[in-house]
Structure formats: structure tokens, C-alpha cells
Design an enzyme around this catalytic site. Sequence first.
Site, short mmCIF file in Angstrom:
data_model
loop_
_atom_site.label_atom_id
_atom_site.label_comp_id
_atom_site.label_asym_id
_atom_site.label_seq_id
_atom_site.Cartn_x
_atom_site.Cartn_y
_atom_site.Cartn_z
N ASP A 143 38.04 34.66 35.08
CA ASP A 143 38.39 34.07 33.96
C ASP A 143 38.46 32.57 34.06
O ASP A 143 37.54 31.80 34.86
CB ASP A 143 39.92 34.33 33.25
N PRO B 272 55.90 29.42 38.29
CA PRO B 272 56.85 30.34 39.03
C PRO B 272 56.86 31.68 38.95
O PRO B 272 57.31 32.60 39.67
CB PRO B 272 58.19 29.81 38.30
N ASP B 273 56.05 32.40 37.76
CA ASP B 273 56.13 33.65 37.68
C ASP B 273 55.24 34.19 38.23
O ASP B 273 54.82 35.70 38.18
CB ASP B 273 56.17 33.90 36.13
N ASP C 241 35.23 30.64 43.36
CA ASP C 241 34.30 29.93 42.28
C ASP C 241 33.19 29.64 42.78
O ASP C 241 32.69 29.28 43.78
CB ASP C 241 34.96 28.48 42.16
N HIS D 141 44.12 29.99 29.70
CA HIS D 141 43.76 31.32 29.51
C HIS D 141 43.96 32.27 30.64
O HIS D 141 44.50 33.43 30.69
CB HIS D 141 42.39 31.58 28.69
N ASN E 24 67.35 34.36 37.85
CA ASN E 24 67.99 35.61 37.39
C ASN E 24 67.49 36.03 36.00
O ASN E 24 68.09 35.66 35.13
CB ASN E 24 69.64 35.28 37.28
N ASN F 23 36.79 39.47 19.37
CA ASN F 23 37.63 39.24 18.41
C ASN F 23 36.94 38.85 16.91
O ASN F 23 37.75 37.95 16.37
CB ASN F 23 38.42 37.95 18.79
N VAL G 105 31.30 50.45 31.50
CA VAL G 105 32.80 49.65 31.39
C VAL G 105 33.78 50.23 30.27
O VAL G 105 33.46 50.83 29.39
CB VAL G 105 32.36 48.22 30.93
N SER H 144 42.00 39.87 24.64
CA SER H 144 41.89 39.44 26.00
C SER H 144 43.45 40.05 26.51
O SER H 144 43.58 40.62 27.61
CB SER H 144 42.23 37.92 25.99
#
Length: 448
Positions: free
Chosen positions: A54, A62-63, A73, A87, A102, A175, A189, A242
Amino acid sequence: MLGATALTAGVLFSGAPVASADQVRDGQWANSYFGLDKVWSVSKGDGVVVAVIDTGIDANHPDLAGSLLPGYDPDGNGRETKPTTEHGTGIASLIAAHGHGNGAGMVGLAPGAKILPIYRGDSGTIQEGMKWAVDHGAKVINISQVTTTSGPADFADAVSYALQHKVLVVAGAGNDGGPVRTPANTPGVLAVGAVDQNQKIWAQSNYGPEMMLTAPGADIVMAGVEGLGSCQGQYCKADGTSAATAYVSAAAALVFAKYPDLTPGQVVNRLVKSAAAPAGVSKLPDNHYGYGVIRPYEALTKDIPVGSAQGPLAAAGASAPTASAGAPQDSGSDGAGTGGLGSPGATPGIKQSSSGSALPMILAIGGGLVVLLIVVIAVAVSSSRRRSRAQGFQAQAGTPYGAAPGWPPQQQPYGQQSHPGQQPPPPYGYPPQQPPYNNPYQDGNQSR
């Protein structure tokens, strides 16, 4: 100019940003649809590596902290973790985000999985990234992109390489509401479409005989990159195949974690056999929904026979075409020229048909020559004049392959018998209306 386009509707991550982190999880309607508590009681995708090809992924979100592996690359600029748009970060979060604090932040469907970030690069380097992913431990390759400069033949080698190493390739259908785009229309695929909160097909989701599965893809909360693109914070909402592709990749990671000995085709078999049949659709697979909407918990727990190694990918991945087998098809923004592809490998059939039809003629001529020789010997005893005439006849009959018969030189449809001296059938190709895998349902709506 990049040869790939991200699969979100309109502007990347369109829509207003989510107000605050503590509201993010409430906005993830797909979590309720999947029933995450039940799913995670069986599998979180632990130990499975998902490559995300991507626009780069923010390793500092943080997630996603701790979820990224060293990536790639193709140009050596480190953009796999220096995103050029938000994206890639959003796609990675739908797969493996784990929240923070939390109950704050968002969660992906397979938070135990690891993400292998690969920058999509310029035109042609997605295939290079695919092969790099296979060589660096990926079990699933997520491609939430469509190309604008390549056709399915250009991806055939990379897809075959992945399948040979038991790596599943998942790609978004597109799309623009047209035919399934490249690379999702490449044989082998897993092509993915998008549905909304009512499990109805999202209006702009591309479709065609290559479609295999659908997943949530409308009004989807994703992680973003603050200050980059349309995101005004660390979270955004978006529509598109996506997101659906990311969820299918995550579901495959869950299944691989629970059933590590399954092949990609057998994992897809579980996803297909457990999918929710769309309302009002009587025959599956359907050109819009494929085999239905994924249900990860059922895919993990249903009693489903293992099936063949290639599963639903059988015809699609058995013998993928190379670039020399047919001219690459342009998959521009109008979606033209990206219809279904047929199964390759037709050349042996033509050869066998041709040689098989000539054998009876050869035997008949051989037997006739034997009889003729006897007649000539008998006639030679009685008359030199008649012997001379018989020898002339023998000279004619003894060269059955000299001149072509008087049949009109015409090309026959593939699969019919040909005759000596007739023009051979044209080189084999890929009929544009034939699906890339065994598809019993042929009357869905197709846009060509």
C-alpha cells in the site's frame, strides 16, 4: 506516476473524522457484525504475517504499536513506514489494530497478526513487492489497490509464485461499479467486493465472474495519519473495497492461525463454505456477492471438509498465464478490458485433437498401399503396359502427404477436429467471457 489506485471511494478516506478516540470503537459497526468476542475466543490470528502492499503504514500509531515487522520499499526510501497517504495505515488497522489504553482506539479483526508493510512503489513494482512478501514470511498478501497500467497477465507470475509457496493473495475488485479490476481479476487471486451495514452490495463495488467474497466496506472507521490527507485526527471514515479486502485478509489470517496446515485454497474453501448467502440471490457464486459475506466465526468453527489443495482457486491458480500468453489488458479508470479470463493450458488439447484425427487416415492409407502393391505385382505378370499404368497409380498413391486435399482452408472453433492440410486453429488465448474458475452461475449481471 503511480500505476496503482487506492480502493476508497472518491477522495481517500472521505467523510468527517471521528470526534475522539473513545468513540472510535462504537463507530466500528463491523465489529458487531463479526461478533468479535466469539471470534477471538477461537482465534486472533496469532503468528500469521499479513503483507500490506500500500502507501506506507504509520508505525507510530498507538493502535498499531508493536504490530509491524521490518518492511520493504522497492526504491529504498523507507516509505513502507513513512506513509505518502493515510490509506495504508487504515488498511493495516482493519487487519491488526489492537487499540490502546483502557478500551480506547480501534481494533482490527485479527489483532494477533503481524503486518509486513510494503510500499506499493511505481508501476510494476507491486509484483516485486508480492515476491518479496512471500520470501519474508507472509501468509496472506493484501492488495487494496487497482492498477492503471497493467493487466492480469502481468501479475500471473507473482500470483503463481505466491500460491506455490502457500501464500494467499487477496485483492479489491474496484470502486467504479464496472468489471473486476487488476490485480483482483488475475487467476488465483481472491477477489473481494464491499457491502453496507445491511449486507447489501455497496453501490460502487465492481463485479463480475471473478468475484469470490464480500465483506463490510461502507462507512468504515479506520486509523489515519494526523495531518495527512483528509484525516484531521488519527481516525477517519471511508467507503470502498479497500476496507472489505482488509477484512477478508484478516479473516484468512484467523483461519490460518487455527488451521496452520491448510493451503490457501483450503482456507478460501472455509471462508466460502461459511459465508452468509445474500438475500434475494438464488444462485451462487453471484457476480456481485461472490459466494456471500464472510462470517469469520463460522469459518473457524463449522464442520467443513478440508477439500482439495486448490479449493475454489482450482482453475484460477492451476496454470496462470504468463505475460507472453496474451497482451496485457489496460485496466484504466473506466474498467474497460478487464472481463473474465479463461483457464489457460489449451495447447495440449489442440495438439491431441489434431494428431488423433489424422491417425485413422494414416492407417487407412497404409492398408490401401499394401493391397495396391499386390494388385500391381499381379498385373505386372500379365502385361507390361498394364504394369506401367499400375506403377503410375502407385506413385500417386504412395505420396498421401504431398498435396493438400481439396477441402476449403478454414479455421475451426477450438476443440473440433482438424484435417491434414487444413489451416491450424489460431493460437490459444483467454476468452473474455469465460470465468477464471469453475463458475456454475453464468446469468449474473456483468458489465463489459
